[in-house]
Design a protein around this motif. Structure first.
Motif, PDB file in Angstrom:
ATOM      1  N   ALA A 140       0.837  -1.441  -0.032  1.00 41.36           N
ATOM      2  CA  ALA A 140      -0.095   0.404   0.312  1.00 41.36           C
ATOM      3  C   ALA A 140       0.732   1.774  -0.096  1.00 41.36           C
ATOM      4  O   ALA A 140       2.422   1.065   0.063  1.00 41.36           O
ATOM      5  CB  ALA A 140      -0.601   0.283   1.135  1.00 41.36           C
ATOM      6  N   THR A 141       0.261   2.261   0.128  1.00 36.90           N
ATOM      7  CA  THR A 141       1.325   3.606  -0.899  1.00 36.90           C
ATOM      8  C   THR A 141       0.890   4.713   0.796  1.00 36.90           C
ATOM      9  O   THR A 141      -0.424   4.905   0.898  1.00 36.90           O
ATOM     10  CB  THR A 141       0.854   4.552  -1.718  1.00 36.90           C
ATOM     11  OG1 THR A 141       0.736   4.010  -2.837  1.00 36.90           O
ATOM     12  CG2 THR A 141       1.512   6.231  -1.416  1.00 36.90           C
ATOM     13  N   VAL A 142       1.833   4.822   1.578  1.00 36.05           N
ATOM     14  CA  VAL A 142       1.432   5.663   2.647  1.00 36.05           C
ATOM     15  C   VAL A 142       1.759   7.240   2.553  1.00 36.05           C
ATOM     16  O   VAL A 142       3.250   7.294   1.285  1.00 36.05           O
ATOM     17  CB  VAL A 142       2.552   5.466   3.663  1.00 36.05           C
ATOM     18  CG1 VAL A 142       2.125   6.653   4.707  1.00 36.05           C
ATOM     19  CG2 VAL A 142       1.296   4.258   4.411  1.00 36.05           C
ATOM     20  N   ALA A 143       1.198   8.178   2.564  1.00 34.28           N
ATOM     21  CA  ALA A 143       1.944  10.036   3.091  1.00 34.28           C
ATOM     22  C   ALA A 143       3.014  10.296   3.747  1.00 34.28           C
ATOM     23  O   ALA A 143       2.663   9.751   5.017  1.00 34.28           O
ATOM     24  CB  ALA A 143       1.507  10.756   2.258  1.00 34.28           C
ATOM     25  N   VAL A 144       4.336  10.882   3.645  1.00 39.26           N
ATOM     26  CA  VAL A 144       4.570  11.951   4.410  1.00 39.26           C
ATOM     27  C   VAL A 144       4.346  13.023   3.518  1.00 39.26           C
ATOM     28  O   VAL A 144       5.231  13.650   2.251  1.00 39.26           O
ATOM     29  CB  VAL A 144       6.064  11.605   4.784  1.00 39.26           C
ATOM     30  CG1 VAL A 144       6.107   9.848   5.322  1.00 39.26           C
ATOM     31  CG2 VAL A 144       6.928  11.617   3.765  1.00 39.26           C
ATOM     32  N   PRO A 145       5.019  14.414   4.974  1.00 41.27           N
ATOM     33  CA  PRO A 145       5.191  15.702   4.678  1.00 41.27           C
ATOM     34  C   PRO A 145       6.549  15.067   3.441  1.00 41.27           C
ATOM     35  O   PRO A 145       7.508  15.181   3.589  1.00 41.27           O
ATOM     36  CB  PRO A 145       5.432  16.757   5.432  1.00 41.27           C
ATOM     37  CG  PRO A 145       4.710  15.616   6.748  1.00 41.27           C
ATOM     38  CD  PRO A 145       4.763  14.127   5.977  1.00 41.27           C
ATOM     39  N   ASN A 146       6.879  16.977   2.628  1.00 38.57           N
ATOM     40  CA  ASN A 146       8.018  17.270   1.918  1.00 38.57           C
ATOM     41  C   ASN A 146       9.339  17.886   2.145  1.00 38.57           C
ATOM     42  O   ASN A 146       9.847  18.100   1.802  1.00 38.57           O
ATOM     43  CB  ASN A 146       7.398  17.169   0.535  1.00 38.57           C
ATOM     44  CG  ASN A 146       6.652  18.317   0.396  1.00 38.57           C
ATOM     45  OD1 ASN A 146       6.685  19.214   0.893  1.00 38.57           O
ATOM     46  ND2 ASN A 146       6.305  19.095  -1.090  1.00 38.57           N
ATOM     47  N   ALA A 161       6.466   2.215  13.538  1.00 34.02           N
ATOM     48  CA  ALA A 161       5.320   1.094  13.024  1.00 34.02           C
ATOM     49  C   ALA A 161       5.277   0.354  12.321  1.00 34.02           C
ATOM     50  O   ALA A 161       3.547  -0.762  12.903  1.00 34.02           O
ATOM     51  CB  ALA A 161       3.818   2.210  12.910  1.00 34.02           C
ATOM     52  N   GLY A 162       6.586  -0.214  12.787  1.00 37.36           N
ATOM     53  CA  GLY A 162       6.353  -1.408  11.384  1.00 37.36           C
ATOM     54  C   GLY A 162       6.171  -1.425   9.963  1.00 37.36           C
ATOM     55  O   GLY A 162       5.728  -2.641   9.302  1.00 37.36           O
ATOM     56  N   LEU A 163       6.316   0.111   9.440  1.00 37.65           N
ATOM     57  CA  LEU A 163       5.661  -0.351   7.699  1.00 37.65           C
ATOM     58  C   LEU A 163       7.246  -0.170   7.077  1.00 37.65           C
ATOM     59  O   LEU A 163       6.590  -0.416   5.746  1.00 37.65           O
ATOM     60  CB  LEU A 163       5.227   0.711   7.735  1.00 37.65           C
ATOM     61  CG  LEU A 163       3.414   0.978   8.833  1.00 37.65           C
ATOM     62  CD1 LEU A 163       2.540   2.591   8.670  1.00 37.65           C
ATOM     63  CD2 LEU A 163       2.346   0.354   8.009  1.00 37.65           C
ATOM     64  N   ILE A 164       8.046   0.803   7.632  1.00 32.94           N
ATOM     65  CA  ILE A 164       9.529   1.304   6.463  1.00 32.94           C
ATOM     66  C   ILE A 164      10.387   0.402   7.456  1.00 32.94           C
ATOM     67  O   ILE A 164      10.326   0.441   8.795  1.00 32.94           O
ATOM     68  CB  ILE A 164       9.056   2.096   6.019  1.00 32.94           C
ATOM     69  CG1 ILE A 164       9.252   2.910   7.488  1.00 32.94           C
ATOM     70  CG2 ILE A 164       8.321   2.647   4.760  1.00 32.94           C
ATOM     71  CD1 ILE A 164       9.923   4.639   6.547  1.00 32.94           C
ATOM     72  N   LYS A 165      11.695   0.358   6.847  1.00 36.12           N
ATOM     73  CA  LYS A 165      12.617   0.109   7.569  1.00 36.12           C
ATOM     74  C   LYS A 165      13.797   0.964   6.963  1.00 36.12           C
ATOM     75  O   LYS A 165      13.498   1.174   5.973  1.00 36.12           O
ATOM     76  CB  LYS A 165      13.610  -1.289   7.483  1.00 36.12           C
ATOM     77  CG  LYS A 165      14.924  -1.654   7.602  1.00 36.12           C
ATOM     78  CD  LYS A 165      15.053  -2.848   8.240  1.00 36.12           C
ATOM     79  CE  LYS A 165      17.142  -2.840   8.590  1.00 36.12           C
ATOM     80  NZ  LYS A 165      16.876  -4.111   8.941  1.00 36.12           N
ATOM     81  N   VAL A 179      14.755   4.997   2.848  1.00 39.53           N
ATOM     82  CA  VAL A 179      13.874   4.020   2.430  1.00 39.53           C
ATOM     83  C   VAL A 179      14.130   2.924   2.007  1.00 39.53           C
ATOM     84  O   VAL A 179      15.170   2.626   0.851  1.00 39.53           O
ATOM     85  CB  VAL A 179      12.394   4.043   2.024  1.00 39.53           C
ATOM     86  CG1 VAL A 179      11.350   3.210   2.049  1.00 39.53           C
ATOM     87  CG2 VAL A 179      11.929   5.637   2.790  1.00 39.53           C
ATOM     88  N   ASP A 180      14.572   1.689   2.922  1.00 41.29           N
ATOM     89  CA  ASP A 180      14.613   0.291   2.546  1.00 41.29           C
ATOM     90  C   ASP A 180      13.915  -0.640   2.074  1.00 41.29           C
ATOM     91  O   ASP A 180      13.663  -1.140   2.377  1.00 41.29           O
ATOM     92  CB  ASP A 180      15.731  -0.066   3.843  1.00 41.29           C
ATOM     93  CG  ASP A 180      16.030  -1.883   2.555  1.00 41.29           C
ATOM     94  OD1 ASP A 180      15.392  -1.821   2.054  1.00 41.29           O
ATOM     95  OD2 ASP A 180      16.988  -2.321   3.934  1.00 41.29           O
ATOM     96  N   GLU A 181      13.599   0.049   0.703  1.00 37.01           N
ATOM     97  CA  GLU A 181      12.159  -0.611  -0.216  1.00 37.01           C
ATOM     98  C   GLU A 181      12.513  -1.658  -0.069  1.00 37.01           C
ATOM     99  O   GLU A 181      11.089  -2.519   0.567  1.00 37.01           O
ATOM    100  CB  GLU A 181      12.496  -0.144  -1.682  1.00 37.01           C
ATOM    101  CG  GLU A 181      12.290   1.544  -1.566  1.00 37.01           C
ATOM    102  CD  GLU A 181      12.053   1.956  -3.215  1.00 37.01           C
ATOM    103  OE1 GLU A 181      12.127   1.058  -3.785  1.00 37.01           O
ATOM    104  OE2 GLU A 181      12.422   3.025  -3.546  1.00 37.01           O
ATOM    105  N   VAL A 186       4.998  -1.036   2.493  1.00 33.83           N
ATOM    106  CA  VAL A 186       4.525   0.104   2.480  1.00 33.83           C
ATOM    107  C   VAL A 186       5.008   0.585   1.048  1.00 33.83           C
ATOM    108  O   VAL A 186       6.493   0.768   1.475  1.00 33.83           O
ATOM    109  CB  VAL A 186       3.797   0.892   3.080  1.00 33.83           C
ATOM    110  CG1 VAL A 186       2.662  -0.306   4.349  1.00 33.83           C
ATOM    111  CG2 VAL A 186       4.352   1.603   4.555  1.00 33.83           C
ATOM    112  N   LYS A 187       5.056   1.520   0.194  1.00 29.04           N
ATOM    113  CA  LYS A 187       5.389   1.967  -0.649  1.00 29.04           C
ATOM    114  C   LYS A 187       5.111   3.601  -0.070  1.00 29.04           C
ATOM    115  O   LYS A 187       4.047   3.883   0.720  1.00 29.04           O
ATOM    116  CB  LYS A 187       4.951   2.141  -2.016  1.00 29.04           C
ATOM    117  CG  LYS A 187       4.983   0.803  -2.272  1.00 29.04           C
ATOM    118  CD  LYS A 187       4.402   0.764  -3.923  1.00 29.04           C
ATOM    119  CE  LYS A 187       4.259  -0.653  -4.248  1.00 29.04           C
ATOM    120  NZ  LYS A 187       3.992  -0.627  -5.991  1.00 29.04           N
ATOM    121  N   VAL A 188       6.245   4.697   0.258  1.00 23.18           N
ATOM    122  CA  VAL A 188       6.246   6.058   0.347  1.00 23.18           C
ATOM    123  C   VAL A 188       6.023   7.081  -0.702  1.00 23.18           C
ATOM    124  O   VAL A 188       7.539   7.119  -1.323  1.00 23.18           O
ATOM    125  CB  VAL A 188       6.907   6.255   1.298  1.00 23.18           C
ATOM    126  CG1 VAL A 188       7.126   7.698   2.296  1.00 23.18           C
ATOM    127  CG2 VAL A 188       7.537   4.802   2.994  1.00 23.18           C
TER     128      VAL A 188
END
Length: 303
Positions: A140-146, A161-165, A179-181, A186-188
């Motif tokens: 899934a895609t999650v957004a962060v401020p730029n 939260a365990g969503l990315i590393k 981000v270690d894809e 999830v995708k960011v």
């Protein structure tokens, strides 16, 4: 300063984040003035953004009860209180966290320092589709401020939260390249801070700056993840009273910090204005200054 400042979320419209408005000094910069002042008998002038918040009136009264005369100087632009402090127009300011202060010092070759902590306002992850971070599906895609400071902070929230590393564990200035894809669930994507909330219908979840939460029809207690104020990595986001380096040991300023930290009426007012999100801090000034030095080093390396 181009970066947005995570500060207390405001219940009224348009009172958060630098808005590029000209500086306004109410009544020649004086909002409240009572009783005896600092060591020289003059009032201690404190620059803030949002002097109309009721708790500032409570604070001035609490200071008066302790024999200190305070003038609260109101600024409508977050870019103005630090230059005013550096030029000696005010004695203290209280509107920013350490990350913001570090960027100002490095960018302007100044040496403003914290003299005490006030509160940290946790940054949250929100979703209209999922009730927990664990429920967000893989891919899934999650957004962060730029913007730089909030993007790094948002990525740290996603990691917790365990969503990315994040590579090398991440820092307050991590960006999407960190981000270690392969190791992330999830995708960011990065969006303007004002768009993360309005884009929530098209996303699995988004990091939303406090100022936009209620405007988007969300409530702070619905965050499915947020940063932990007790985490050492959150220390740079503690809001502080700041002054010039030569005044950092002024006993009157130290007392004013203690009054803020210990006045229940003040704390209740801050909690109310923040929508219940404020987590109060009594971090020792020495720890705040050490954090400032560390963040300034990272900031300088990035410029």
């Amino acid at each position: 300063m181009s970066e947005e400042l995570i500060e207390a979320p405001k219940k009224r419209l348009g009172l958060f984040v630098a808005v590029g408005v000209v500086i306004v000094l109410i009544a020649a910069g004086v909002v409240f003035a009572v009783t005896r002042g600092g060591d020289d008998g003059k009032a201690v002038r404190i620059g803030v953004v949002g002097a109309s918040d009721p708790y500032w009136s409570s604070y001035v009264k609490a200071a008066a009860d302790n024999g200190i005369k305070v003038e609260v100087v109101d600024f409508t632009d977050y870019a103005q209180p630090n230059p005013a402090l550096a030029e000696g127009e005010i004695d203290l300011n209280q509107f920013q966290h350490i990350v913001y202060l570090a960027d100002y010092n490095v960018s302007n070759k100044k040496n403003l320092v914290p003299v005490g902590a006030t509160a940290i306002y946790p940054l949250g992850l929100y979703s209209k589709k999922y009730e927990s971070a664990a429920a967000v599906p893989a891919g899934a895609t999650v957004a962060v401020p730029n913007d730089a400071s909030n993007q790094g902070r948002g990525l740290l929230v996603l990691q917790s939260a365990g969503l990315i590393k994040l590579k090398s564990g991440g820092t307050i200035f991590s960006d999407l390249t960190d981000v270690d894809e392969a190791a992330s669930r999830v995708k960011v994507t990065a969006l303007d801070a004002a768009l993360t909330a309005t884009s929530l219908d098209d996303l699995a979840a988004a990091i939303i700056n406090n100022d936009f939460v209620e405007k988007a029809g969300l409530s702070f207690d619905k965050a499915i993840a947020k940063d932990d104020p007790a985490d050492p990595k959150a220390l740079p986001y503690v809001n502080v009273f700041a002054t010039r380096d030569q005044d950092k040991d002024n006993p009157t300023y130290t007392k004013l910090v203690e009054i803020y930290q210990n006045s229940q009426e003040v704390l209740d007012g801050v909690k109310e204005v923040s929508g219940g999100t404020a987590v109060f801090a009594k971090t020792p000034a020495g720890d705040l200054r050490k954090s400032l030095v560390d963040v300034e080093k990272i900031t300088a390396e990035r410029k």
